[in-house]
Motif scaffolding. Structure first.
Motif, PDB file in Angstrom:
ATOM      1  N   LYS A  20      45.579  76.239 -75.531  1.00  0.00           N
ATOM      2  CA  LYS A  20      46.304  76.607 -74.313  1.00  0.00           C
ATOM      3  C   LYS A  20      45.560  76.137 -73.077  1.00  0.00           C
ATOM      4  CE  LYS A  20      49.634  78.619 -76.491  1.00  0.00           C
ATOM      5  NZ  LYS A  20      50.975  77.980 -76.511  1.00  0.00           N
ATOM      6  N   GLN A  21      44.254  76.220 -73.114  1.00  0.00           N
ATOM      7  CA  GLN A  21      43.426  75.733 -72.017  1.00  0.00           C
ATOM      8  C   GLN A  21      42.359  74.809 -72.583  1.00  0.00           C
ATOM      9  OE1 GLN A  21      41.878  79.160 -69.944  1.00  0.00           O
ATOM     10  NE2 GLN A  21      43.641  79.250 -68.577  1.00  0.00           N
ATOM     11  N   ILE A  22      42.328  73.591 -72.075  1.00  0.00           N
ATOM     12  CA  ILE A  22      41.375  72.607 -72.563  1.00  0.00           C
ATOM     13  C   ILE A  22      40.261  72.467 -71.543  1.00  0.00           C
ATOM     14  CG2 ILE A  22      41.083  70.247 -73.362  1.00  0.00           C
ATOM     15  CD1 ILE A  22      44.043  70.128 -73.913  1.00  0.00           C
ATOM     16  N   ARG A  23      39.043  72.605 -71.988  1.00  0.00           N
ATOM     17  CA  ARG A  23      37.894  72.496 -71.099  1.00  0.00           C
ATOM     18  C   ARG A  23      37.148  71.200 -71.386  1.00  0.00           C
ATOM     19  NH1 ARG A  23      36.737  77.168 -68.430  1.00  0.00           N
ATOM     20  NH2 ARG A  23      37.773  79.061 -69.174  1.00  0.00           N
ATOM     21  N   PHE A  24      36.850  70.466 -70.320  1.00  0.00           N
ATOM     22  CA  PHE A  24      36.106  69.228 -70.444  1.00  0.00           C
ATOM     23  C   PHE A  24      34.827  69.326 -69.621  1.00  0.00           C
ATOM     24  CE2 PHE A  24      39.314  66.940 -72.663  1.00  0.00           C
ATOM     25  CZ  PHE A  24      40.532  67.401 -72.178  1.00  0.00           C
ATOM     26  N   SER A  25      33.855  68.507 -69.969  1.00  0.00           N
ATOM     27  CA  SER A  25      32.600  68.482 -69.231  1.00  0.00           C
ATOM     28  C   SER A  25      32.668  67.529 -68.047  1.00  0.00           C
ATOM     29  CB  SER A  25      31.446  68.064 -70.153  1.00  0.00           C
ATOM     30  OG  SER A  25      31.649  66.745 -70.629  1.00  0.00           O
ATOM     31  N   TYR A  26      33.840  66.974 -67.790  1.00  0.00           N
ATOM     32  CA  TYR A  26      33.995  66.035 -66.680  1.00  0.00           C
ATOM     33  C   TYR A  26      35.207  66.429 -65.831  1.00  0.00           C
ATOM     34  CZ  TYR A  26      37.399  64.016 -69.983  1.00  0.00           C
ATOM     35  OH  TYR A  26      38.424  63.837 -70.867  1.00  0.00           O
ATOM     36  N   ASP A  27      35.186  65.962 -64.586  1.00  0.00           N
ATOM     37  CA  ASP A  27      36.284  66.246 -63.673  1.00  0.00           C
ATOM     38  C   ASP A  27      37.484  65.358 -64.002  1.00  0.00           C
ATOM     39  OD1 ASP A  27      34.770  68.100 -62.299  1.00  0.00           O
ATOM     40  OD2 ASP A  27      33.937  66.584 -60.942  1.00  0.00           O
TER      41      ASP A  27
END
Length: 496
Positions: free
Chosen positions: A93-100
């Motif tokens: 549902k929410q994807i988190r990335f280490s980049y903008d």
């Protein structure tokens, strides 16, 4: 004169305009017909706009329906709005990335293979893929290679090199990778470098022998601009995703960046010959499905990436393991028919109509036991799609017809491309041959599949061909006179 009635008589109202009695409109038969025609015209215009994808498909010979690629491209890709929603149930549902998030840039038109050719899905123009292979996700770099060069940012900075590739006329970037590397951390790519301008980048992309040299100050701006803080101007690649996470994040970032810069991208599974993953069909299919799912769950997959990414399932399969892979199973070694179909079926089951596939062939002969196979046909590894019975018998080739017969039944048959490799003897190791002889073999391998097509009964298909690799110094261009549509690069006798 405007007046107002009062007891003393009419009074003129200074400064007022005359007041007219508005006539009452009479609803006549003629007016009814006019209004009816007007409403019908508006309704038909709106309907034509909504039906345009179907009409284009119909007049261009495409299949009609909401599941068709052209309809999906028009309904989902023409909005030019960064799409942050995903419809796939397997996506978080929410994807988190280490980049903008990146700028959207200017993605190319989605690809739509049809009848042995590649077209763009927006304007139905033919597309020729002009690509470069940029390795790095397959050799422990955890990023495209060469960013360690140092010196000028024109040679060291990722975004500068991407811009130079664009100026050179490339429209496709092939990214070789291994599944093991995607699970591992890559190297730190931040390097000291000297600042350079887009004019110097353009100069690097220009033949120095051209006279007079062009006016570099007039080159266009890069499609994607990455702001670099003033404090980091003496460093390159500071904006890349961190190497503290698995390299698959960098791969996803690279795919998004290249697409935003207008490139098509080929993900090429490029293992070392000692890698045995491809010998286990289920494990191989699962690894590809997980990687593809990561792509499909990117926030801009629907709007930007679908139709611009191709999956080259296995590099040079005839070199895998101790004996290589042929088209059919040999003892415990699976055939490419089983390996490819299982993998594509699995991917298709989770994202119907979305993936574009590329497959390489096998030039190996039949094997009576492990290690008994060799290349009797005399073409490069990865180039082996011969379906002619007499030719297969002459060179004792494994038979790909089972694969193509099953492919005819699959919904993705029109989204599969052949990806042979073209190398001269100095690279392929096969004996040198006259150009006409080699051209005839190339034609019997995949030329006939692109021109005449493959048929099983009344079911037929033509397959687009993309040369996945070739070696320029050992090849020459030769146009086969017998097939006006079949052009390829083959090697001269004795070339090195």
């Amino acid at each position: 004169m405007v007046t107002s009635g009062v007891a003393e008589g009419p009074v003129r109202l200074i400064g007022c305009a005359p007041i007219y009695k508005i006539p009452q409109t009479r609803w006549t038969t003629r007016l009814t017909v006019q209004m009816t025609m007007y409403v019908l015209f508006i309704g038909m215009s709106m309907a034509a706009g909504g039906l345009m994808p179907w009409l284009l498909e119909l007049f261009h010979g495409w299949k009609v329906g909401a599941g068709n690629s052209l309809y999906k491209m028009y309904s989902q890709d023409q909005g030019y709005i960064y799409d942050n929603s995903n419809t796939y149930a397997f996506c978080p549902k929410q994807i988190r990335f280490s980049y903008d998030p990146l700028q959207r840039g200017y993605p190319a038109a989605p690809l739509a293979p049809k009848n042995g050719r590649l077209y763009d899905a927006w304007y139905h123009k033919k597309v020729v893929l002009k690509g470069v292979s940029w390795f790095g996700f397959n050799n422990k770099q955890g990023m495209v290679d060469g960013l360690w060069a140092g010196g000028s940012s024109a040679a060291t900075d990722f975004q500068a090199v991407v811009y130079e590739l664009k100026l050179l006329g490339f429209n496709t970037v092939r990214l070789p990778f291994t599944f093991d590397m995607l699970k591992s951390r890559g190297l730190n790519q931040v390097q000291k470098c000297t600042s350079s301008t887009k004019s110097s980048w353009a100069k690097r992309a220009t033949d120095p022998d051209i006279q007079p040299q062009p006016e570099y100050a007039g080159v266009p701006n890069p499609p994607v601009y990455l702001d670099v803080p003033v404090t980091s101007r003496h460093l390159c690649n500071t904006y890349l995703p961190s190497n503290n996470t698995a390299s698959i994040e960098r791969l996803m970032w690279t795919v998004q960046n290249l697409v935003a810069n207008g490139f098509y991208v080929v993900l090429d599974y490029h293992p070392d010959p000692t890698d045995t993953l491809a010998l286990d069909v289920e494990t191989f299919a699962r690894a590809w499905t997980y990687t593809w799912a990561a792509v499909a769950c990117l926030p801009n997959f629907a709007s930007d990436i679908r139709g611009r990414l191709l999956l080259d399932l296995l590099n040079e399969p005839d070199k895998i393991g101790t004996a290589g892979l042929g088209w059919t199973r040999s003892g415990t070694v699976p055939g490419l028919d089983e390996l490819y179909l299982t993998t594509m079926d699995t991917i298709e089951s989770i994202t119907p109509n979305d993936a574009l596939f590329m497959v390489q062939g096998s030039v190996l002969s039949q094997a009576t036991d492990r290690g008994a196979r060799d290349n009797k046909f005399g073409l490069s590894a990865g180039d082996g799609f011969v379906t002619n019975t007499a030719t297969m018998s002459k060179y004792d080739l494994t038979d790909p017809r089972g694969f193509f017969n099953e492919l005819l039944k699959r919904p993705y048959k029109n989204r599969l491309l052949l990806a042979p490799h073209l190398y001269g003897p100095s690279v392929s190791g096969v004996a040198a041959a006259a150009a006409f002889d080699v051209a005839a073999k190339v034609d019997s391998s995949w030329g006939v599949l692109a021109t005449d097509g493959y048929c099983n009964g009344n079911e037929c298909m033509r397959l687009p061909v993309v040369a996945g690799e070739y070696w320029v110094s050992g090849v020459c261009c030769y146009h086969h006179q017998a097939r006006a549509g079949s052009a390829s690069c083959v090697w001269r006798a004795g070339s090195t």
